[in-house]
Write a protein that holds these residues in place. Structure first.
Motif, PDB file in Angstrom:
ATOM      1  N   GLY A  71       6.224   8.438   2.640  1.00 35.68           N
ATOM      2  CA  GLY A  71       5.203   9.035   3.194  1.00 35.68           C
ATOM      3  C   GLY A  71       5.463  10.267   3.545  1.00 35.68           C
ATOM      4  O   GLY A  71       4.586  11.154   3.020  1.00 35.68           O
ATOM      5  N   ILE A  72       6.234  10.599   4.190  1.00 36.41           N
ATOM      6  CA  ILE A  72       6.650  12.136   4.689  1.00 36.41           C
ATOM      7  C   ILE A  72       7.082  12.918   3.610  1.00 36.41           C
ATOM      8  O   ILE A  72       6.641  13.942   3.280  1.00 36.41           O
ATOM      9  N   THR A  81      10.324  -0.749   6.563  1.00 34.24           N
ATOM     10  CA  THR A  81       9.436   0.189   7.158  1.00 34.24           C
ATOM     11  C   THR A  81       9.787   1.787   7.513  1.00 34.24           C
ATOM     12  O   THR A  81       9.071   2.604   7.243  1.00 34.24           O
ATOM     13  N   LEU A  82      11.168   1.829   7.563  1.00 31.13           N
ATOM     14  CA  LEU A  82      11.679   3.228   7.748  1.00 31.13           C
ATOM     15  C   LEU A  82      11.745   3.751   6.406  1.00 31.13           C
ATOM     16  O   LEU A  82      11.382   5.176   6.374  1.00 31.13           O
ATOM     17  N   LEU A  83      11.944   3.087   5.118  1.00 29.19           N
ATOM     18  CA  LEU A  83      11.747   3.796   3.765  1.00 29.19           C
ATOM     19  C   LEU A  83      10.394   3.978   3.780  1.00 29.19           C
ATOM     20  O   LEU A  83       9.953   5.127   2.991  1.00 29.19           O
ATOM     21  N   ALA A  84       9.300   3.193   3.839  1.00 24.75           N
ATOM     22  CA  ALA A  84       8.070   3.436   3.860  1.00 24.75           C
ATOM     23  C   ALA A  84       7.718   4.882   4.624  1.00 24.75           C
ATOM     24  O   ALA A  84       6.775   5.703   3.990  1.00 24.75           O
ATOM     25  N   VAL A 136       0.784  -1.246   0.008  1.00 12.12           N
ATOM     26  CA  VAL A 136      -0.030   0.057  -0.097  1.00 12.12           C
ATOM     27  C   VAL A 136       0.676   1.301   0.013  1.00 12.12           C
ATOM     28  O   VAL A 136       0.632   2.254  -0.894  1.00 12.12           O
ATOM     29  N   ASN A 137       2.069   1.220   0.741  1.00 13.81           N
ATOM     30  CA  ASN A 137       2.674   2.342   0.994  1.00 13.81           C
ATOM     31  C   ASN A 137       3.477   2.604  -0.508  1.00 13.81           C
ATOM     32  O   ASN A 137       4.002   3.807  -1.110  1.00 13.81           O
ATOM     33  N   ALA A 138       3.800   1.346  -1.115  1.00 13.61           N
ATOM     34  CA  ALA A 138       4.349   1.447  -2.443  1.00 13.61           C
ATOM     35  C   ALA A 138       3.447   2.202  -3.555  1.00 13.61           C
ATOM     36  O   ALA A 138       3.952   3.164  -4.366  1.00 13.61           O
ATOM     37  N   LEU A 139       2.224   1.692  -3.482  1.00 11.10           N
ATOM     38  CA  LEU A 139       1.358   2.439  -4.209  1.00 11.10           C
ATOM     39  C   LEU A 139       1.178   3.927  -4.178  1.00 11.10           C
ATOM     40  O   LEU A 139       1.200   4.504  -4.957  1.00 11.10           O
ATOM     41  N   LEU A 140       1.051   4.349  -2.652  1.00  8.46           N
ATOM     42  CA  LEU A 140       1.010   5.813  -2.556  1.00  8.46           C
ATOM     43  C   LEU A 140       2.383   6.573  -3.182  1.00  8.46           C
ATOM     44  O   LEU A 140       1.973   7.626  -3.440  1.00  8.46           O
ATOM     45  N   SER A 141       3.305   5.800  -2.719  1.00 14.79           N
ATOM     46  CA  SER A 141       4.712   6.609  -3.294  1.00 14.79           C
ATOM     47  C   SER A 141       4.848   6.806  -4.964  1.00 14.79           C
ATOM     48  O   SER A 141       5.089   7.507  -5.237  1.00 14.79           O
ATOM     49  N   LEU A 142       4.193   5.644  -5.543  1.00 20.02           N
ATOM     50  CA  LEU A 142       4.439   5.790  -6.897  1.00 20.02           C
ATOM     51  C   LEU A 142       3.245   6.682  -7.448  1.00 20.02           C
ATOM     52  O   LEU A 142       3.560   7.511  -8.273  1.00 20.02           O
TER      53      LEU A 142
END
Length: 112
Positions: free
Chosen positions: A102-103, A95-98, A32-38
């Protein structure tokens, strides 16, 4: 951290199942975080956010693989108590990268 295994005796309870499911939840959260970053990278036009998203997708795939291995380890004749050290370090790094992605995606939009 050395791997520690014990003989599987009778009903191990729900702990092995919860442990295996936690890897699946971690993989889903990373995806989900990958999708948001993309999405943020494509919308704002920031290629580094696209790279972060791609790395997070790879980490999500790795978490699925580790979860599958852990599920097999916990269902065998011997319960492998501790996961591999590299898996724990990898999840911590992902997790840190995600979190950083996000930030950064919030600030990349310029408040828009």
């Amino acid at each position: 951290m050395a791997a520690h295994s014990i003989p599987a005796t009778g009903d191990p309870g729900l702990q092995p199942e919860r442990t295996a499911l936690s890897w699946s939840r971690t993989a889903l959260a990373l995806a989900v975080n990958a999708l948001l970053s993309l999405r943020a990278g494509f919308v704002v036009g920031e290629p580094w956010l696209v790279v972060v998203g791609a790395v997070l997708f790879a980490a999500s795939g790795a978490a699925v693989a580790v979860g599958t291995v852990r599920r097999r380890q916990l269902a065998g004749d011997r319960l492998m108590i501790t996961p591999p050290r590299w898996a724990l370090e990898g999840v911590a790094a992902a997790t840190l990268l995600a979190s950083l992605g996000g930030i950064a995606s919030i600030y990349a939009g310029g408040g828009a």
